[in-house]
Scaffold this motif. Structure first.
Motif, short mmCIF file in Angstrom:
data_model
loop_
_atom_site.label_atom_id
_atom_site.label_comp_id
_atom_site.label_asym_id
_atom_site.label_seq_id
_atom_site.Cartn_x
_atom_site.Cartn_y
_atom_site.Cartn_z
N THR A 42 0.82 -1.21 0.00
CA THR A 42 0.00 0.00 0.00
C THR A 42 0.85 1.26 0.00
OG1 THR A 42 -1.71 -1.18 1.21
CG2 THR A 42 -1.87 1.21 1.19
N ARG A 43 1.99 1.21 0.69
CA ARG A 43 2.84 2.40 0.82
C ARG A 43 3.28 2.95 -0.54
NH1 ARG A 43 7.65 3.30 2.82
NH2 ARG A 43 8.30 4.13 0.81
N THR A 44 3.40 2.09 -1.53
CA THR A 44 3.93 2.51 -2.83
C THR A 44 2.94 3.38 -3.60
OG1 THR A 44 5.28 0.50 -2.89
CG2 THR A 44 4.97 1.64 -4.98
N GLN A 45 1.65 3.26 -3.30
CA GLN A 45 0.63 4.00 -4.04
C GLN A 45 0.80 5.52 -3.92
OE1 GLN A 45 -3.45 2.82 -3.67
NE2 GLN A 45 -2.94 0.66 -3.38
N LYS A 46 1.39 5.96 -2.81
CA LYS A 46 1.49 7.41 -2.60
C LYS A 46 2.42 8.09 -3.60
CE LYS A 46 5.17 6.98 0.87
NZ LYS A 46 5.50 7.07 2.30
N HIS A 47 3.21 7.28 -4.31
CA HIS A 47 4.17 7.86 -5.25
C HIS A 47 3.60 8.09 -6.65
CE1 HIS A 47 7.30 7.68 -2.28
NE2 HIS A 47 7.09 6.40 -2.08
N VAL A 48 2.33 7.78 -6.83
CA VAL A 48 1.64 8.13 -8.07
C VAL A 48 0.37 8.88 -7.68
CG1 VAL A 48 0.52 7.30 -10.17
CG2 VAL A 48 2.54 6.12 -9.29
N SER A 49 0.26 10.12 -8.09
CA SER A 49 -0.86 10.97 -7.66
C SER A 49 -2.13 10.66 -8.45
CB SER A 49 -0.49 12.44 -7.85
OG SER A 49 0.62 12.77 -7.05
N ASP A 50 -3.27 11.03 -7.86
CA ASP A 50 -4.56 10.81 -8.49
C ASP A 50 -5.37 12.11 -8.46
OD1 ASP A 50 -7.05 10.05 -9.35
OD2 ASP A 50 -7.25 8.34 -7.99
N PRO A 51 -5.58 12.75 -9.62
CA PRO A 51 -6.38 13.98 -9.66
C PRO A 51 -7.79 13.79 -9.11
CG PRO A 51 -5.20 13.68 -11.72
CD PRO A 51 -5.03 12.41 -10.94
N ASN A 52 -8.34 12.59 -9.26
CA ASN A 52 -9.69 12.33 -8.75
C ASN A 52 -9.75 12.32 -7.23
OD1 ASN A 52 -10.72 12.16 -11.30
ND2 ASN A 52 -10.96 9.94 -11.33
N LYS A 53 -8.58 12.26 -6.59
CA LYS A 53 -8.51 12.33 -5.13
C LYS A 53 -8.07 13.72 -4.67
CE LYS A 53 -9.43 7.89 -4.45
NZ LYS A 53 -8.36 6.89 -4.27
N GLY A 54 -8.07 14.69 -5.61
CA GLY A 54 -7.78 16.07 -5.24
C GLY A 54 -6.35 16.52 -5.45
N SER A 55 -5.51 15.66 -6.01
CA SER A 55 -4.10 16.02 -6.20
C SER A 55 -3.89 16.84 -7.46
CB SER A 55 -3.25 14.75 -6.28
OG SER A 55 -1.91 15.08 -6.62
N ALA A 56 -2.93 17.77 -7.40
CA ALA A 56 -2.52 18.52 -8.59
C ALA A 56 -1.63 17.68 -9.50
CB ALA A 56 -1.79 19.80 -8.19
N ALA A 57 -1.18 16.52 -9.01
CA ALA A 57 -0.38 15.57 -9.80
C ALA A 57 0.78 16.24 -10.52
CB ALA A 57 -1.28 14.83 -10.80
N LYS A 58 1.52 17.04 -9.78
CA LYS A 58 2.59 17.85 -10.36
C LYS A 58 3.61 17.02 -11.15
CE LYS A 58 7.05 19.55 -9.55
NZ LYS A 58 8.26 19.07 -8.89
#
Length: 254
Positions: free
Chosen positions: A149-165
């Motif tokens: 699960t920890r690895t998921q944080k390294h790919v952003s998701d715009p649908n979860k509110g991230s700017a996905a820079k």
């Protein structure tokens, strides 16, 4: 500033910073070491993934990562063994560690073997006016294999509110033309008009000073606001202004 004055000001800054000298201190210098399309894509994706924090540290660690992959990233991704991944287990950049890296390489292999490669995944899921839905879908595909699960944080998701820079930066590298020798223009199935600015603390602060964003957080809502305003300045290539915003923030302390 009027809209015309703002456009003239930012266009001048784009000309100043969208220049090969930009490569000297930017992580985009890593994929510029390669000529094969897949090597460029993979080195760019991995370099963008760790592109947070001190820029010198990012470049140093991305260089170290390429060395660990024998400077043949595509060949390494497609043919690595468990022993090969074990040799990479000591890699670390901030919170991105050997566990994360091992999964990233395994997932990239799956994407090239079973999904037609990175370009195919992003192209397939693009919408008519944005790449943000494609980024969200890419994350689904990327994590379809068993993983921590920890690895998921390294790919952003715009649908979860991230700017996905970082992924937006990677897409800029791949899609925008290479007529200045900075971006690559490798991917022909995605129009630059659909790209979003890599929104970070530097570009965000400058954008607020120039009244391109009102929202205080650098999140998906702020990115949507910035996209809308940058498209008014150049609908065909709005993300060229990333050079202006970033350059003003990092190099000029605007």
């Amino acid at each position: 500033m009027t809209k015309t004055e703002l456009k003239e000001f930012l266009d001048a800054k784009v000309l100043e910073y969208n220049h090969p000298k930009f490569l000297e201190s930017d992580p985009i210098q890593i994929p510029h070491q390669f000529t094969r399309k897949e090597d460029i894509e993979i080195s760019a994706f991995l370099s963008a993934t760790i592109a947070w924090g001190n820029r010198k540290s990012i470049v140093n660690n991305a260089t170290k990562l390429m060395n660990l992959m024998d400077n043949v990233p595509y060949n390494f991704v497609m043919n690595h063994t468990e022993d090969d991944l074990e040799k990479l287990s000591s890699f670390v950049h901030r919170t991105f560690n050997g566990i994360d890296l091992g999964y990233f390489l395994t997932s990239l292999q799956n994407i090239y073997k079973n999904h037609g490669g990175l370009e195919a995944v992003f192209s397939k899921h693009q919408s008519k006016d944005s790449m943000q839905p494609a980024i969200s879908k890419f994350k689904e595909v990327f994590f379809e294999l068993p993983h921590q699960t920890r690895t998921q944080k390294h790919v952003s998701d715009p649908n979860k509110g991230s700017a996905a820079k970082r992924i937006n930066m990677f897409l800029r590298w791949m899609v925008r033309d290479n007529n200045t020798g900075v971006d690559f223009g490798l991917w022909k199935n995605i129009e630059p008009a659909k790209l979003s600015c890599p929104l970070d603390v530097h570009s965000g602060n400058v954008a607020r000073k120039l009244k391109l964003i009102k929202r205080k957080q650098n999140d998906a809502k702020a990115l949507k606001e910035l996209d809308k305003n940058l498209r008014k300045l150049d609908a065909a290539d709005p993300v060229k202004y990333d050079f202006a915003l970033f350059g003003l923030g990092v190099f000029e302390k605007f």
